[in-house]
Design an enzyme around this catalytic site. Structure first.
Site, short mmCIF file in Angstrom:
data_model
loop_
_atom_site.label_atom_id
_atom_site.label_comp_id
_atom_site.label_asym_id
_atom_site.label_seq_id
_atom_site.Cartn_x
_atom_site.Cartn_y
_atom_site.Cartn_z
CG ASP A 65 -2.11 0.91 1.03
OD1 ASP A 65 -2.62 1.00 -0.11
OD2 ASP A 65 -2.55 1.55 2.00
CB ALA A 142 -0.67 7.45 -9.99
P1 ITT Z 1 -3.24 -2.01 -5.58
O1 ITT Z 1 -4.15 -2.87 -6.41
O2 ITT Z 1 -1.91 -2.65 -5.31
O3 ITT Z 1 -3.88 -1.46 -4.30
P2 ITT Z 1 -3.23 0.77 -6.40
O4 ITT Z 1 -2.83 1.42 -7.68
O5 ITT Z 1 -4.64 0.95 -5.90
O6 ITT Z 1 -2.87 -0.78 -6.53
P3 ITT Z 1 -2.21 1.98 -3.89
O7 ITT Z 1 -3.55 1.93 -3.22
O8 ITT Z 1 -1.03 1.44 -3.15
O9 ITT Z 1 -2.20 1.23 -5.31
O10 ITT Z 1 -1.83 3.45 -4.32
C1 ITT Z 1 -2.55 4.62 -3.95
C2 ITT Z 1 -2.46 5.60 -5.09
O11 ITT Z 1 -1.12 6.04 -5.24
C3 ITT Z 1 -2.90 5.03 -6.44
O12 ITT Z 1 -3.57 6.06 -7.16
C4 ITT Z 1 -1.59 4.68 -7.09
O13 ITT Z 1 -1.70 4.70 -8.51
C5 ITT Z 1 -0.67 5.78 -6.56
N1 ITT Z 1 0.72 5.33 -6.53
C6 ITT Z 1 1.21 4.22 -5.90
N2 ITT Z 1 2.52 4.08 -6.13
C7 ITT Z 1 2.89 5.12 -6.91
C8 ITT Z 1 4.11 5.52 -7.52
O14 ITT Z 1 5.22 4.81 -7.37
N3 ITT Z 1 4.11 6.62 -8.28
C9 ITT Z 1 3.00 7.34 -8.46
N4 ITT Z 1 1.80 7.05 -7.93
C10 ITT Z 1 1.74 5.93 -7.17
#
Ligand code: ITT
Length: 185
Positions: A65, A142
């Site tokens: 996360d 993102a």
């Molecule tokens: P999961 O299925 O693993 O939960 P997710 O994309 O929903 O994938 P998270 O909840 O961990 O991942 O991420 C929260 C937000 O932060 C989400 O919009 C991600 O795309 C973004 N995010 C996570 N890691 C990032 C990174 O390395 N660079 C830019 N944005 C990131």
């Protein structure tokens, strides 16, 4: 050893594989096994998710996360990063920062790993600044196109994934995980 990574985000798998590539006997494979994203800290979400998925598949599993925390917005979007990215997005964050001098921000990742011995957490953060504009060369995802890590002029989205993966929050968390893996093998 095969470790399953429960995520819906293929970018995370790509980055994890780049970071772990020197561990020849470990492979990371994506599984789509949704887990309830409880309302809580990154640590609580990862711990809960890792235990939940392990109970379902009974194989070594990681969940991860991550969040993007902006200091002058008191840490917003933080644990709401996913929802905020899907709603107001990067444009919305830049608008909220229009009159702010302090643009410091950080990414944080918490990996939850679970196997028959229980759950362990591994954390990584990277500090930097929010850019004034969306800047991308098509890399990353993102929040990457508005985040400039300390010591750099480019946003993460202007760096090749291999370059981001040298210094990112994910790199730091996976480096901790790597040390642990080397000890249990
Ligand atoms: P999961 O299925 O693993 O939960 P997710 O994309 O929903 O994938 P998270 O909840 O961990 O991942 O991420 C929260 C937000 O932060 C989400 O919009 C991600 O795309 C973004 N995010 C996570 N890691 C990032 C990174 O390395 N660079 C830019 N944005 C990131």
């Amino acid at each position: 050893m095969k470790i399953y990574f429960a995520t819906g985000n293929p970018n995370k798998i790509k980055e994890a594989n780049i970071i772990l590539k020197d561990l020849k006997n470990i492979t990371v494979e994506q599984i789509k096994c949704p887990y309830p994203e409880i309302q809580g800290t990154l640590e609580e979400v990862s711990e809960f998710g890792a235990k939940y998925v392990y109970e379902k598949i009974k194989k070594p599993i990681i969940v991860e996360d991550s969040g993007f925390f902006v200091e002058s917005l008191n840490g917003f979007p933080g644990t709401y990063s996913k929802y905020v990215q899907e709603t107001i997005g990067n444009e919305g964050i830049l608008k909220l920062l229009e009159d702010k001098k302090d643009r410091t921000a950080y990414f944080k990742t918490v990996i939850g790993y679970c196997d028959e011995n229980g759950v362990k957490l591994f954390k990584g953060t990277v500090k930097g600044k929010v850019s004034y504009k969306i800047r991308s060369k098509g890399y990353g995802f993102a929040y990457d196109s508005i985040f400039i890590p300390d010591g750099e002029d480019r946003t993460f989205a202007e760096m090749k994934t291999e370059e981001k993966s040298e210094i990112s929050h994910r790199k730091k968390a996976f480096e901790e995980f790597k040390k642990f893996l080397c000890n249990i093998q």
